[in-house]
Every structure is written in C-alpha cells, then in structure tokens.
Scaffold this active site. Structure first.
Site, PDB file in Angstrom:
ATOM      1  N   LYS A 127       4.756   8.591  -3.789  1.00 33.01           N
ATOM      2  CA  LYS A 127       5.380   7.722  -2.774  1.00 33.01           C
ATOM      3  C   LYS A 127       6.741   8.276  -2.374  1.00 33.01           C
ATOM      4  O   LYS A 127       7.085   8.314  -1.192  1.00 33.01           O
ATOM      5  CB  LYS A 127       5.492   6.280  -3.317  1.00 33.01           C
ATOM      6  CG  LYS A 127       4.123   5.612  -3.401  1.00 33.01           C
ATOM      7  CD  LYS A 127       4.109   4.315  -4.181  1.00 33.01           C
ATOM      8  CE  LYS A 127       2.668   3.838  -4.337  1.00 33.01           C
ATOM      9  NZ  LYS A 127       2.515   2.609  -5.131  1.00 33.01           N
ATOM     10  N   GLN A 181       6.234  -0.942  -8.646  1.00 32.71           N
ATOM     11  CA  GLN A 181       4.960  -0.316  -9.023  1.00 32.71           C
ATOM     12  C   GLN A 181       4.206  -1.198 -10.021  1.00 32.71           C
ATOM     13  O   GLN A 181       4.752  -1.587 -11.054  1.00 32.71           O
ATOM     14  CB  GLN A 181       5.224   1.080  -9.624  1.00 32.71           C
ATOM     15  CG  GLN A 181       3.969   1.859  -9.963  1.00 32.71           C
ATOM     16  CD  GLN A 181       3.116   2.195  -8.735  1.00 32.71           C
ATOM     17  OE1 GLN A 181       3.630   2.541  -7.673  1.00 32.71           O
ATOM     18  NE2 GLN A 181       1.811   2.078  -8.881  1.00 32.71           N
ATOM     19  N   ASP A 202       4.506  -3.576   0.324  1.00 34.67           N
ATOM     20  CA  ASP A 202       3.149  -3.535  -0.248  1.00 34.67           C
ATOM     21  C   ASP A 202       2.249  -4.595   0.377  1.00 34.67           C
ATOM     22  O   ASP A 202       1.024  -4.531   0.246  1.00 34.67           O
ATOM     23  CB  ASP A 202       3.208  -3.772  -1.768  1.00 34.67           C
ATOM     24  CG  ASP A 202       3.087  -2.475  -2.567  1.00 34.67           C
ATOM     25  OD1 ASP A 202       2.529  -1.504  -2.023  1.00 34.67           O
ATOM     26  OD2 ASP A 202       3.531  -2.458  -3.731  1.00 34.67           O
TER      27      ASP A 202
END
Ligand code: NAP
Length: 284
Positions: A52, A96, A119
């Site tokens: 990422k 995460q 997200d």
C-alpha cells in the site's frame, strides 16, 4: 474461447490514470496523505502494508506509517485514530486488519471518521453505498466492478450471483452490482441447493474462502466467473475458490488466481485516496 480477465494489467492501467490525475490535482494545490496503521508485525500484514505504501509512492501521494506494538491497549489505538481524524494534513486513515484478538475491530473501524474511511468499512460508508450516495467504496468489490467494465462485460440486466455474504466482500459486492442494474442473488452457507442458484448466473462472483470449491457443475455454459478467493494449495501455489482448470472451458470470461481480483484491491484503495483530493477540488 474464454477471455482471461487480466487484473494485473487493469490495475496498472488504473494506477497510471490515478498518477496522472494526482499530478493534475497537485498543480491545482490539492494534496493527499494516507495514514497507514499497523499493529504488531504479522508477516502477511507487513507485506500488504508495504504494498500500500509503495502504491502511494507510485501515484504520488504521501503515506505516513504508524507501527504499533502487538500489546497496545485498545484505548491507545482509539486515541491515535482520533488524533488522525483531527489532523487536517491526513486525508485517509487505514488500519490494517486483522487486529490482535484483544482489540475490538468494530470499535476501531467506527472510530475512523467516515470522511477519511478509505477502506470503506465504516457503517456510514456502507449505508451510503446501499442508498446510492457518494462515499468510499469497499475496495475489493469496487475493483471487481472495474474488472468487468474494463473487460467490456455488461452488468445491466444480467443475473448476478454472489456466493458469500461477508461485510468486506459479499455484501458490498451485491450492493455495487445492484447499483449497476444487475439482478442480484446472494448465496451463503445456508443456501439450499447452491448449484441450482449458481447455475442461473450470467455473472458469478465467488468469495467463500474454500480452496477450489466451485467446479464446472456449478456453472452455466458461457458464464462470467470472478474468483475472489486466495489460498495456498498443497504445492504451495496460489489458488482461488474456483477450480480454474475445470471451470474455464465453460465460461465466456474468468479471472485467474493470482493476477485477477487480487491486484485490484490496492488500485481501488488508491482511487479512494485520490477521491479525498477530488472532494477538495469540489469544495474549493
Ligand atoms: P468470509 O468472511 O470467511 O466469508 C465467507 C462467506 O462464504 C460467508 O458468507 C459464508 O457463509 C460463505 N460460505 C462458506 N462456505 C460456504 C459454502 N459451502 N457454500 C456457500 N457459501 C459458503 O470470507 P471473505 O472475507 O469474504 O473472503 C472470501 C475469500 O476471498 C477468502 O479466500 C479471502 O482470502 C479472499 N479475499 C480476497 C481479497 C482480494 O483482494 N483478492 C479480498 C478479500 C478476501 P455464511 O455467512 O453463511 O457463514
């Protein structure tokens, strides 16, 4: 002949488009910074987090790393996310997952400001998706829509069957297909006669988390098959939820594993980060 849907190529195309858009937005004085939070040092999470950060560097946006010890207290993590929410220089926050068992993941997801929820997991983002409001889209399902569109596959009016109803794949997938005017069925572990349901599908999306579960017996001749699954087989090779070799001859198009859905998730995360810059453009 079945078309092989090339996620690697399509995700690269999207990254290049985003890179160009970021360059243009920066010229207009817009900027984006993604805060990437990792708790502990699980090797798989470290690989995802590094990918990422690399993707941010590629498209030209800043990323800030927060590496926290495995035994951090839930309240301390909440406090960090609240600080990031309040930090005007941070546009997107990514925590995460999975988090260690002593931390309530739902509480952390709900602490992230919906305006920085790149997200797309916050209940506000999920609600916006279902009622058709603008907002951050869940990355893997959004990537699948891009795979279909950029491969010239029409969704409107098609029988779409999603196998799996998780919050991160199955449910947002169903919402996005509906938004594209597909006729959507969601199947799950309690579905009676799964084969009868999947055999109706013009577009079959499989996200069940079971190695090579879907064989040709589940497929309507000429269907499009999208495999979200990701596993290591007995020879340590990557494989999906679909038995690719058995299913492919019966499809009009299919995603491989690896190189299908996988590369799309980070590309769409980057799209959500760039969305924070586009919104600045609208506001100014
Ligand atoms: P999950 O949370 O475990 O959900 C699995 C879903 O499949 C559940 O809804 C479950 O039904 C259903 N299911 C399980 N066994 C079934 C069966 N025999 N028949 C019908 N439905 C069944 O999994 P997930 O997070 O959605 O992930 C699914 C797969 O996608 C995994 O392999 C994961 O590694 C992969 N994945 C890949 C990406 C990517 O970027 N490529 C991203 C996310 C996930 P119930 O609800 O009834 O239990």
């Amino acid at each position: 002949m079945s078309q092989l849907i090339n996620g690697k190529q399509i995700s690269q195309q999207i990254r290049d488009e985003l890179k160009e858009e970021v360059r243009r937005l920066k010229e207009e004085g817009k900027n984006a910074c993604l805060a990437v939070v990792q708790v502990g040092n699980d090797p798989a999470s470290t690989v995802y987090v590094n990918n990422k950060k690399k993707a941010c560097a590629y498209i030209g946006i800043e990323s800030r790393s927060y590496e926290l010890p495995e035994d951090i207290k839930e309240d301390e993590l909440v406090a960090l996310v609240e600080d990031l929410n309040a930090d005007a220089a941070v546009n997107g926050i990514l925590v995460q997952l999975p988090l260690p068992a002593h931390i309530n993941e739902d509480r952390i997801i709900r602490t992230i400001s919906p305006d920085k929820d790149v997200d797309g997991f916050h209940p506000v983002s999920v609600g916006r998706l279902w009622i058709g409001e603008k907002g951050f889209l869940s990355c893997t399902p959004a990537g699948i829509i891009q795979l279909l569109k950029r491969s010239g596959i029409e969704i409107e009016g098609k029988e779409c069957v999603v196998v799996g109803r998780s919050n991160i794949v199955g449910k947002p997938m169903a919402a996005l297909l509906l938004r594209e005017n597909g006729t959507v069925t969601v199947a799950h572990s309690r579905t009676a006669d799964l084969k009868a349901v999947t055999k109706r599908a013009d577009i079959l999306i499989v996200a069940i988390g079971k190695k090579r579960f879907i064989t040709s017996e589940y497929i309507k001749e000429g269907a499009v098959v999208i495999d979200v699954g990701m596993h290591r087989d007995e020879n340590n090779h990557l494989c999906g939820d679909v038995d690719f070799d058995d299913v492919k001859p019966h499809t009009s198009a299919i995603t491989p594993v690896p190189g299908g859905v996988g590369p799309m998730t980070i590309a769409m995360l980057m799209d959500n980060c760039v969305e924070t810059m586009r919104t600045q453009e609208e506001r100014s």
